[in-house]
Write a protein that holds these residues in place. Structure first.
Motif, PDB file in Angstrom:
ATOM      1  N   VAL A 272      12.290 -11.736  11.345  1.00  0.00           N
ATOM      2  CA  VAL A 272      12.236 -10.836  10.195  1.00  0.00           C
ATOM      3  C   VAL A 272      12.075  -9.401  10.693  1.00  0.00           C
ATOM      4  N   VAL A 273      12.863  -8.497  10.142  1.00  0.00           N
ATOM      5  CA  VAL A 273      12.794  -7.076  10.478  1.00  0.00           C
ATOM      6  C   VAL A 273      12.212  -6.334   9.280  1.00  0.00           C
ATOM      7  N   PHE A 274      11.248  -5.472   9.548  1.00  0.00           N
ATOM      8  CA  PHE A 274      10.617  -4.670   8.501  1.00  0.00           C
ATOM      9  C   PHE A 274      10.936  -3.204   8.763  1.00  0.00           C
ATOM     10  N   MET A 275      11.441  -2.513   7.762  1.00  0.00           N
ATOM     11  CA  MET A 275      11.821  -1.107   7.913  1.00  0.00           C
ATOM     12  C   MET A 275      11.338  -0.316   6.721  1.00  0.00           C
ATOM     13  N   VAL A 276      10.898   0.919   6.983  1.00  0.00           N
ATOM     14  CA  VAL A 276      10.431   1.827   5.927  1.00  0.00           C
ATOM     15  C   VAL A 276      11.304   3.075   5.935  1.00  0.00           C
ATOM     16  N   LEU A 277      11.811   3.446   4.775  1.00  0.00           N
ATOM     17  CA  LEU A 277      12.590   4.660   4.595  1.00  0.00           C
ATOM     18  C   LEU A 277      11.891   5.556   3.578  1.00  0.00           C
ATOM     19  N   LYS A 278      12.074   6.881   3.728  1.00  0.00           N
ATOM     20  CA  LYS A 278      11.438   7.833   2.809  1.00  0.00           C
ATOM     21  C   LYS A 278      12.512   8.730   2.181  1.00  0.00           C
ATOM     22  N   PRO A 279      13.090   8.305   1.060  1.00  0.00           N
ATOM     23  CA  PRO A 279      14.038   9.194   0.369  1.00  0.00           C
ATOM     24  C   PRO A 279      13.330  10.432  -0.165  1.00  0.00           C
ATOM     25  N   VAL A 280      14.035  11.551  -0.199  1.00  0.00           N
ATOM     26  CA  VAL A 280      13.467  12.785  -0.743  1.00  0.00           C
ATOM     27  C   VAL A 280      14.408  13.362  -1.786  1.00  0.00           C
TER      28      VAL A 280
ATOM     29  N   ALA B 295      19.581  16.876  10.486  1.00  0.00           N
ATOM     30  CA  ALA B 295      18.621  17.232   9.431  1.00  0.00           C
ATOM     31  C   ALA B 295      17.289  17.659  10.052  1.00  0.00           C
ATOM     32  N   SER B 296      16.869  16.966  11.116  1.00  0.00           N
ATOM     33  CA  SER B 296      15.614  17.329  11.788  1.00  0.00           C
ATOM     34  C   SER B 296      15.696  18.740  12.357  1.00  0.00           C
ATOM     35  N   ASP B 297      16.835  19.068  12.981  1.00  0.00           N
ATOM     36  CA  ASP B 297      17.010  20.419  13.519  1.00  0.00           C
ATOM     37  C   ASP B 297      16.963  21.462  12.405  1.00  0.00           C
ATOM     38  N   GLY B 298      17.586  21.134  11.273  1.00  0.00           N
ATOM     39  CA  GLY B 298      17.572  22.063  10.143  1.00  0.00           C
ATOM     40  C   GLY B 298      16.171  22.298   9.608  1.00  0.00           C
ATOM     41  N   ILE B 299      15.367  21.243   9.542  1.00  0.00           N
ATOM     42  CA  ILE B 299      13.992  21.378   9.056  1.00  0.00           C
ATOM     43  C   ILE B 299      13.168  22.239  10.006  1.00  0.00           C
ATOM     44  N   GLU B 300      13.311  21.987  11.312  1.00  0.00           N
ATOM     45  CA  GLU B 300      12.574  22.790  12.297  1.00  0.00           C
ATOM     46  C   GLU B 300      12.977  24.260  12.203  1.00  0.00           C
TER      47      GLU B 300
ATOM     48  N   ARG C 170       9.320  17.284   6.708  1.00  0.00           N
ATOM     49  CA  ARG C 170       9.384  16.910   8.125  1.00  0.00           C
ATOM     50  C   ARG C 170       8.753  15.536   8.360  1.00  0.00           C
ATOM     51  N   ARG C 171       7.630  15.259   7.693  1.00  0.00           N
ATOM     52  CA  ARG C 171       6.953  13.970   7.883  1.00  0.00           C
ATOM     53  C   ARG C 171       7.800  12.796   7.397  1.00  0.00           C
ATOM     54  N   ALA C 172       8.736  13.059   6.505  1.00  0.00           N
ATOM     55  CA  ALA C 172       9.623  11.999   6.029  1.00  0.00           C
ATOM     56  C   ALA C 172      10.833  11.807   6.938  1.00  0.00           C
ATOM     57  N   VAL C 173      11.250  12.866   7.632  1.00  0.00           N
ATOM     58  CA  VAL C 173      12.507  12.825   8.380  1.00  0.00           C
ATOM     59  C   VAL C 173      12.309  12.502   9.855  1.00  0.00           C
ATOM     60  N   LEU C 174      11.453  13.241  10.541  1.00  0.00           N
ATOM     61  CA  LEU C 174      11.354  13.122  11.997  1.00  0.00           C
ATOM     62  C   LEU C 174      11.038  11.705  12.477  1.00  0.00           C
ATOM     63  N   PRO C 175      10.084  10.978  11.865  1.00  0.00           N
ATOM     64  CA  PRO C 175       9.794   9.627  12.374  1.00  0.00           C
ATOM     65  C   PRO C 175      10.960   8.653  12.207  1.00  0.00           C
ATOM     66  N   LEU C 176      11.934   8.971  11.363  1.00  0.00           N
ATOM     67  CA  LEU C 176      13.055   8.059  11.132  1.00  0.00           C
ATOM     68  C   LEU C 176      14.039   8.039  12.301  1.00  0.00           C
TER      69      LEU C 176
ATOM     70  N   LYS D 190       0.816  -1.216   0.000  1.00  0.00           N
ATOM     71  CA  LYS D 190       0.000   0.000   0.000  1.00  0.00           C
ATOM     72  C   LYS D 190       0.850   1.266   0.000  1.00  0.00           C
ATOM     73  N   ALA D 191       2.040   1.190   0.572  1.00  0.00           N
ATOM     74  CA  ALA D 191       2.936   2.355   0.677  1.00  0.00           C
ATOM     75  C   ALA D 191       2.286   3.454   1.513  1.00  0.00           C
ATOM     76  N   HIS D 192       2.777   4.697   1.361  1.00  0.00           N
ATOM     77  CA  HIS D 192       2.288   5.842   2.137  1.00  0.00           C
ATOM     78  C   HIS D 192       2.389   5.571   3.639  1.00  0.00           C
ATOM     79  N   GLN D 193       3.501   4.935   4.048  1.00  0.00           N
ATOM     80  CA  GLN D 193       3.746   4.638   5.453  1.00  0.00           C
ATOM     81  C   GLN D 193       4.727   5.649   6.033  1.00  0.00           C
ATOM     82  N   ARG D 194       4.664   5.820   7.351  1.00  0.00           N
ATOM     83  CA  ARG D 194       5.669   6.614   8.045  1.00  0.00           C
ATOM     84  C   ARG D 194       6.951   5.800   8.158  1.00  0.00           C
ATOM     85  N   PRO D 195       8.121   6.464   8.173  1.00  0.00           N
ATOM     86  CA  PRO D 195       9.355   5.726   8.451  1.00  0.00           C
ATOM     87  C   PRO D 195       9.235   4.982   9.778  1.00  0.00           C
ATOM     88  N   LYS D 196       9.585   3.710   9.773  1.00  0.00           N
ATOM     89  CA  LYS D 196       9.426   2.915  10.987  1.00  0.00           C
ATOM     90  C   LYS D 196      10.295   1.669  10.915  1.00  0.00           C
ATOM     91  N   LEU D 197      10.393   0.989  12.056  1.00  0.00           N
ATOM     92  CA  LEU D 197      11.115  -0.278  12.152  1.00  0.00           C
ATOM     93  C   LEU D 197      10.312  -1.206  13.049  1.00  0.00           C
TER      94      LEU D 197
END
Length: 332
Positions: free
Chosen positions: A78-86, A235-240, A196-202, A65-72
């Motif tokens: 088995v380990v499942f991880m989501v990354l959001k390249p920009v 990167a999170s500090d820079g975005i904020e 921010r939604r792509a970076v902070l949850p990572l 389905k995609a459109h997930q937040r970065p997570k682990l």
């Protein structure tokens, strides 16, 4: 659907592609790992891979389905991880966000890509070239390099956004032709929010990897993940900081627009008073001329020798008096 399927031993790829139904056995026999790359698969297409490697159903659903937040998430072995390249598209000033899902086992990596991203291609090219041995081995090497390249992309995007914000600041505070920059600022602020939604949850998944507490992931890679985590925090500090700066610039631009509108309103009021004053002065001779233009027969002033001069004098006196009054009140 399957972009590639290769077996890696000691950080190097064995020549050729491996059929999917032989991939798991080939990896175990060679004491290495197999990497299966999928591109926007359907539920039916990924089901074959999920059955072959015992992938968890909930994670498979998220990967499709995609459109997930970065997570682990950890599902047994088995380990499942989501990354959001920009990627920052500078000429359009938009953030292009893609998504990568990774399944890690002891002898396999399954990656699912959604969107336009070269991260996995670059990681595979590094491993396939065999020019240098990876800093970590096995499936952990894929996860580490993918996370590292994703975070590097964040820092590159921040540099580009900084340049655009500097340009906007120069325009707003440099009096750039009295233009309203609110629309551009708001659009960039919205893109920063998407960023921010792509970076902070990572940050949380990277912290878990840096602690070395995730099964399947090589504990020797913890120092490298700590470095990636540190860059992600930066990167999170820079975005904020960019978000706060854009809010301040937007408020300053709106204030400058308000001041410009106030000045215009003041000028318009002054012009209206000036026009009204001259209209009042012009009304005196117009009214008197209208009275004497009615051509009545019995008008005493018509037979008076000094009637003309008296009327002209009255007109001039009234006009001069009105001019003096308007001048005194600041209307002229």
């Amino acid at each position: 659907m399957i972009g590639d399927c290769g077996v890696y031993v000691d950080g190097r790829r064995r020549p050729g592609r491996v059929p999917l139904d032989q991939a798991a056995e080939a990896a175990r026999t060679a004491s290495g790992f197999v990497w299966i790359g999928l591109q926007q698969p359907t539920s039916e297409e990924i089901a074959v891979v999920a059955e072959e490697f015992g992938l968890p159903a909930l994670a498979v659903e998220d990967a499709v389905k995609a459109h997930q937040r970065p997570k682990l998430e950890v599902y047994g072995s088995v380990v499942f991880m989501v990354l959001k390249p920009v990627r920052y598209v500078d000429h359009e000033e938009v953030i292009d966000v893609s998504e990568i899902a990774l399944f890690l086992g002891r002898d396999f990596v399954v990656t699912v890509r959604h969107g336009d991203s070269d991260v996995l291609g670059r990681v595979r090219a590094e491993l396939d070239s065999g020019d240098s041995k990876p800093v970590v081995d096995g499936p952990t090497a894929v996860v580490y390099r993918a996370a590292d390249l994703v975070v590097d992309g964040y820092e590159e995007a921040i540099v580009s956004i900084t340049e655009d914000i500097d340009e906007i600041e120069s325009q707003v505070f440099g009096g750039d032709g009295g233009e309203d920059h609110a629309e551009r600022i708001y659009k960039l602020k919205r893109e920063v929010a998407e960023f921010r939604r792509a970076v902070l949850p990572l940050n949380a998944p990277l912290r878990q990897l840096a602690e070395g507490s995730i099964p399947v992931v090589d504990k020797a890679a913890a120092p490298y993940f700590r470095d990636v985590h540190d860059h992600a925090l930066r990167a999170s500090d820079g975005i904020e900081g960019h978000d706060r700066l854009l809010s301040d610039v937007l408020q300053a631009d709106l204030a400058r627009v308000g001041v410009r509108h106030s000045k215009i309103a003041v000028r318009q009021n002054a012009d209206m008073r000036r026009i009204s004053a001259w209209a009042a002065i012009a009304l005196v001779p117009t009214a008197i001329a209208g009275i004497y233009g009615m051509n009545f027969e019995y008008m005493p002033e018509l037979t008076w020798r000094f009637g003309y001069f008296a009327v002209v004098g009255v007109v001039v006196s009234l006009c001069a008096g009105l001019y003096w009054l308007f001048r005194r009140s600041g209307w002229l």
